[in-house]
Every structure is written in structure tokens, then in C-alpha cells.
Motif scaffolding. Structure first.
Motif, mmCIF file in Angstrom:
data_model
loop_
_atom_site.group_PDB
_atom_site.id
_atom_site.type_symbol
_atom_site.label_atom_id
_atom_site.label_comp_id
_atom_site.label_asym_id
_atom_site.label_seq_id
_atom_site.Cartn_x
_atom_site.Cartn_y
_atom_site.Cartn_z
ATOM 1 N N GLU A 159 11.717 10.377 4.668
ATOM 2 C CA GLU A 159 11.845 9.492 5.814
ATOM 3 C C GLU A 159 10.483 8.906 6.167
ATOM 4 O O GLU A 159 9.462 9.584 6.107
ATOM 5 N N GLY A 160 10.477 7.643 6.529
ATOM 6 C CA GLY A 160 9.231 7.006 6.934
ATOM 7 C C GLY A 160 8.516 6.276 5.826
ATOM 8 O O GLY A 160 7.509 5.615 6.074
ATOM 9 N N MET A 161 9.015 6.381 4.593
ATOM 10 C CA MET A 161 8.391 5.660 3.476
ATOM 11 C C MET A 161 9.166 4.371 3.213
ATOM 12 O O MET A 161 10.389 4.398 3.052
ATOM 13 N N GLY A 162 8.452 3.271 3.166
ATOM 14 C CA GLY A 162 9.092 1.991 2.926
ATOM 15 C C GLY A 162 9.685 1.906 1.534
ATOM 16 O O GLY A 162 9.358 2.676 0.636
ATOM 17 N N LYS A 163 10.586 0.953 1.353
ATOM 18 C CA LYS A 163 11.241 0.749 0.068
ATOM 19 C C LYS A 163 10.267 0.233 -0.976
ATOM 20 O O LYS A 163 9.413 -0.605 -0.682
ATOM 21 N N HIS A 223 -2.115 -1.886 -21.907
ATOM 22 C CA HIS A 223 -3.310 -2.667 -21.581
ATOM 23 C C HIS A 223 -3.360 -2.980 -20.083
ATOM 24 O O HIS A 223 -4.439 -3.076 -19.502
ATOM 25 N N ILE A 224 -2.167 -3.148 -19.483
ATOM 26 C CA ILE A 224 -2.066 -3.410 -18.046
ATOM 27 C C ILE A 224 -1.104 -2.401 -17.443
ATOM 28 O O ILE A 224 0.038 -2.279 -17.882
ATOM 29 N N LEU A 225 -1.574 -1.655 -16.431
ATOM 30 C CA LEU A 225 -0.720 -0.719 -15.704
ATOM 31 C C LEU A 225 -0.585 -1.209 -14.271
ATOM 32 O O LEU A 225 -1.588 -1.416 -13.584
ATOM 33 N N HIS A 226 0.656 -1.405 -13.852
ATOM 34 C CA HIS A 226 0.942 -1.913 -12.504
ATOM 35 C C HIS A 226 1.706 -0.834 -11.744
ATOM 36 O O HIS A 226 2.864 -0.563 -12.039
ATOM 37 N N TYR A 227 1.033 -0.200 -10.771
ATOM 38 C CA TYR A 227 1.663 0.840 -9.947
ATOM 39 C C TYR A 227 2.174 0.221 -8.653
ATOM 40 O O TYR A 227 1.442 -0.486 -7.953
ATOM 41 N N ILE A 228 3.442 0.502 -8.337
ATOM 42 C CA ILE A 228 4.040 0.029 -7.092
ATOM 43 C C ILE A 228 4.538 1.262 -6.349
ATOM 44 O O ILE A 228 5.401 1.993 -6.857
ATOM 45 N N GLY A 229 3.986 1.512 -5.193
ATOM 46 C CA GLY A 229 4.391 2.709 -4.476
ATOM 47 C C GLY A 229 3.588 2.903 -3.209
ATOM 48 O O GLY A 229 3.197 1.938 -2.549
ATOM 49 N N HIS A 230 3.333 4.166 -2.872
ATOM 50 C CA HIS A 230 2.706 4.494 -1.602
ATOM 51 C C HIS A 230 1.346 5.142 -1.825
ATOM 52 O O HIS A 230 1.141 5.895 -2.772
ATOM 53 N N GLY A 231 0.432 4.810 -0.933
ATOM 54 C CA GLY A 231 -0.895 5.393 -0.993
ATOM 55 C C GLY A 231 -1.377 5.721 0.402
ATOM 56 O O GLY A 231 -0.813 5.260 1.396
ATOM 57 N N ARG A 232 -2.383 6.533 0.473
ATOM 58 C CA ARG A 232 -2.986 6.837 1.772
ATOM 59 C C ARG A 232 -4.440 7.226 1.556
ATOM 60 O O ARG A 232 -4.855 7.527 0.426
ATOM 61 N N VAL A 265 4.053 6.392 6.856
ATOM 62 C CA VAL A 265 2.975 6.925 6.032
ATOM 63 C C VAL A 265 1.969 5.837 5.675
ATOM 64 O O VAL A 265 0.791 6.092 5.503
ATOM 65 N N ASP A 266 2.440 4.593 5.628
ATOM 66 C CA ASP A 266 1.661 3.541 4.997
ATOM 67 C C ASP A 266 0.470 3.031 5.791
ATOM 68 O O ASP A 266 -0.373 2.344 5.257
ATOM 69 N N PHE A 267 0.395 3.343 7.094
ATOM 70 C CA PHE A 267 -0.634 2.670 7.887
ATOM 71 C C PHE A 267 -2.041 3.063 7.466
ATOM 72 O O PHE A 267 -2.995 2.349 7.747
#
Length: 458
Positions: A174-178, A220-229, A278-280
């Protein structure tokens, strides 16, 4: 398209007192004073407002940007930069289409200053020039430079196939964006129609799965899509993978860097997602420099969470620019400009932080990582009757210098065609010739320059 004519400058923060401005080609240098102490509290106040999404007017962003400019550019450094701006203006006026690179370098003793969002730098008004944000200046590409022990690397890849790895990580909490990777995957898949590209998609990986996929696919190219803090107390950036319970497994920047101990991609893109509690704190402040120190020559990170629509728009523009032969830093600059001018939901320029959110860290000598085009044959009759197909053909076959020659053959001036980027100029050229009922001349000029690319070539 960028070329060997590009001119590199470096703004070096040597210490808490000294800044140097250097022309890499001539080694001409100017020194100035780092004017941080008198305004550091004001900058910190603006940073807090920026993180909290409380800066919502152009005037506020300009005020913040002027403080940042005042900090770095003063005395001889300011004078040297003003001379550079005059040269850029003259280059644009004469239609030379020359790109100028400005790399911000922070010595190890002051690397904490690299966390300041310098992408919001604003050149103040003068008696003769309106002010502007540096990241939105055509033909001036800005990046962060982090020196590497192995010297200035290159992004060039061996072989014809350019390998992509898209990692989408969506913990069930809960609280993590899509996390919505579909648009970026669609863009890369569309590029596969015309370029030699291999794409691997990895969803919700555990640590071992990510490590094995990197080792096996060697992207050669890595694209990460997700959450960080970012843990401000520990000064550690973290990235969210998924554990066996499908919850967030927070991986520190140092551990994430260890995934690339045996193989280093040429480019890593870290895309934070917006919409959750979490994302702020997410800004990847520790992750990007850590990866660069792992000898990954280029890393793009988002300083702040960015909504999926804007992130997809940015990535689409960025990858298309790479495919047209632009370097990573110029593709980055063009994509920032598009965020400003074509924001998906905010038509007012510079009223949200998105335009300064993407950050590029580089240790590379050059930023070229373009995919190789497939052998494509065009039908002249189709191009005469389909502006969209004609636009696509021109952008695949020609870079900006070659296009300028084609325009000259039509007795037109390339610099006078509307648009800042090649893609914009191509569209404007086609629209103009349709109005003049002269598309035939353009198609014939293309055939003359690239006869082997047409189906009736013998």
C-alpha cells in the motif's frame, strides 16, 4: 545530429571556494569564486519546496535558478560563459547547427554539492537578452561529469545488435504508485521495425533474477522503472526490487552497483514512479553516481518522482533521438525541451519541476549509442502520397547535415525552416512543400541522394 564539430566545456567545482570554466579543446580556463555561503540557506529553502512540490510558478523557478547561477557563475567564469552564449547565438544564426556541451564536474572534496538540483540553473535577464533556463537552451547540452579511473570511456557497442533490458518492479504494498512500463516497451518495439534491436523484459525480479538476467543478456541499455528512496540519515539511495512475498526488497545503491561488477551496460536509466507515499523521498541521489563509479559510462536518473505519462513522453523522445543519431546528452536536452513545450497535462511552461527532473551523469568521451538501421527499401509513390511515411523515411535516412544539403538542393535555407530539432524541421519542411504543391521535388532529391534505398534501384 551531433558530430565531431561539437565543442566541450567543463565547469569544475574545485573546492568550496573555487570554480573553473574550461574549454576542453583549447584548454583555455577562467577561475571564479564559488558564491555558496551567502545564499546556501535560500537554496536549501527552495530545495525543500521543490521536494514537497510547492514550487508552482515560473517566477519561483526563475528565482531559484538565478540563485544557482549566482552561486557558480561570477567574475571571470560569468564572462567566459557569456562569450560562449554569444558563440552559440552566432552558430544558430549562421545555421551551423553546432552543439556545445557543458559538463558540471565536482571534485571529490565537494561531491556533496552534486546533490543540488543544478538542472534548474537560470541565466538572468540582461539589457540585451531575456533570461532562460540552461536545460532548455537549444544546442547547449548539460550533464554531470564524474571522472573514471579507466579514463573517459565511450558508449560505442560492438556488433550490430543493440540490446535493451527493461526492468519493471512493482511490489505489492500500500502506498506505492503504479509502475506502467507498457509505453516504453512499445516505443522500443516500434524501433525494432527499423533498427537492429533486441529487447528483454523483466518484471518484478528478485535480486538473483536480476543478477542472472544481466549476466545472461549483457544489455547495452538497462531501463529500470520502479520505486526509489533516499535515506538522508545514512546518505544512501535505495531501489525497490521484490522479495518472495512480493513485498519491497530495498537494495542499497552500493549493492545495486554490485550487480554490474562483471558486466557494465553503456547506459542505465533509473525512472522513479510517482503516486505513492513512499515516493516523496525518491531522488536516486546516491544511485546514479554509484553506478558511474562502477564504470557505467552514462546514467540517467530522475531527481524527483515523475508521473508515468511524463516519464513515458520523455523516454519516447529520448529513444527516438538516439535512433536518429543524436548523442545521449543532446538527446537528453531535446527531450527536456519537449517536456517543457509539450507537457502531457500542464500547458504552462516552467510551472512544475518535471523539466529539471531528468539528470545525466557521464564519464564517457562521447555519448553515441545509436542502433544500426535495418536495410529498408522505400517506395517513391508511397512517399509522394503519405506525409507520415515521407517524414519517417527522411529521419531514418539522413542526419541534420545531410538534410541541410537536401534543403539547399531545393533552394531553401535549412536554418530558416521552423523547429529546433531535426524531427521538427522535417515536419515543417513537408508541411511547407505540401502547401506549395512541391512534394515531388523533395522525393526526387531524396532519391538522388539515396538511390539504393528505393525499391526501383537497379
Amino acid at each position: 545530429m551531433s558530430s565531431g564539430k561539437d565543442i566541450e566545456y567543463e565547469l569544475i567545482v574545485e573546492s568550496y571556494d573555487i570554480v573553473r570554466f574550461r574549454n576542453r579543446k583549447t584548454d583555455a580556463q577562467s577561475s571564479g569564486h564559488l558564491n555558496l555561503a551567502p545564499i546556501c540557506r535560500k537554496i536549501a529553502r527552495f530545495e525543500n519546496l521543490l521536494r514537497a512540490k510547492q514550487l508552482k510558478s515560473r517566477e519561483a523557478f526563475e528565482e531559484f535558478g538565478k540563485l544557482l547561477y549566482q552561486c557558480l557563475f561570477n567574475g571571470a567564469v560569468d564572462n567566459a560563459f557569456r562569450e560562449l552564449l554569444k558563440e552559440i547565438r552566432e552558430s544558430k544564426r549562421t545555421g551551423n547547427n553546432k552543439w556545445y556541451r557543458l559538463q558540471l564536474t565536482f571534485r571529490q572534496e565537494v561531491d556533496d554539492l552534486a546533490s543540488i538540483p543544478w538542472e534548474f540553473l537560470y541565466y538572468p535577464d540582461t539589457h540585451t537578452t531575456n533570461g532562460f533556463f540552461l536545460v532548455d537552451e537549444p544546442y547547449l547540452a548539460i550533464s554531470r561529469y564524474i571522472p573514471s579511473d579507466s579514463g573517459r570511456d565511450t558508449l560505442n557497442v560492438r556488433g550490430e545488435l543493440l540490446k535493451f533490458l527493461v526492468v519493471a518492479s512493482q511490489p505489492e504494498e500500500e502506498g506505492m504508485g503504479k509502475v506502467l512500463p507498457n509505453r516504453i516497451i512499445e516505443v522500443i518495439n516500434n524501433l525494432k521495425n527499423n533498427y537492429l534491436i533486441d529487447l528483454t523484459i523483466l518484471e518484478n525480479p528478485k535480486r538473483q533474477e536480476l543478477q542472472e538476467t544481466i549476466d545472461n543478456t549483457k544489455p547495452h541499455i538497462l531501463h529500470y522503472i520502479g520505486h526509489g528512496r533516499f535515506d538522508s540519515q545514512k546518505q544512501v539511495g535505495e531501489i525497490a526490487l521484490v522479495n518472495s512475498a512480493k513485498k519491497a526488497d530495498w537494495v542499497s545503491d552500493r549493492t545495486f552497483g554490485d550487480f554490474f561488477r562483471d558486466f557494465q551496460p553503456r547506459l542505465v536509466i533509473l525512472q522513479a514512479c510517482q503516486g505513492g507515499e513512499v515516493d516523496f523521498t525518491a531522488n536516486y541521489a546516491g544511485l546514479a553516481p554509484q553506478l558511474t563509479r562502477r564504470e557505467i559510462p552514462a546514467v540517467i536518473a530522475m531527481q524527483y518522482p515523475i508521473c508515468n505519462a511524463v516519464a513515458s513522453f520523455f523516454s519516447e523522445s529520448f529513444y527516438l533521438a538516439l535512433a536518429k543519431g543524436e548523442s545521449v546528452d543532446t538527446a537528453m536536452q531535446q527531450s527536456r525541451m519537449k517536456i517543457v513545450r509539450n507537457h502531457p497535462w500542464n500547458p504552462e511552461f516552467y510551472t512544475n519541476r518535471d523539466f529539471g527532473t531528468p539528470v545525466l551523469y557521464m564519464s564517457a568521451r562521447n555519448g553515441y549509442i545509436m542502433p544500426r538501421p535495418k536495410a529498408i527499401k522505400f517506395d517513391a509513390e508511397v512517399l509522394r502520397n503519405s506525409p507520415d511515411e515521407l517524414e519517417k523515411a527522411i529521419n531514418i535516412l539522413f542526419n541534420s547535415e545531410e538534410l541541410a544539403n537536401i534543403v539547399f538542393g531545393l533552394r531553401l535555407s535549412y536554418k530558416d525552416i521552423n523547429g529546433e530539432t531535426q524531427q521538427e524541421k522535417v515536419k515543417s519542411l513537408i508541411d511547407q512543400l505540401i502547401k506549395e504543391n512541391d512534394i515531388e521535388s523533395l522525393v526526387e532529391e531524396i532519391k538522388e541522394c539515396q538511390p539504393e534505398s528505393f525499391t526501383d534501384y537497379r
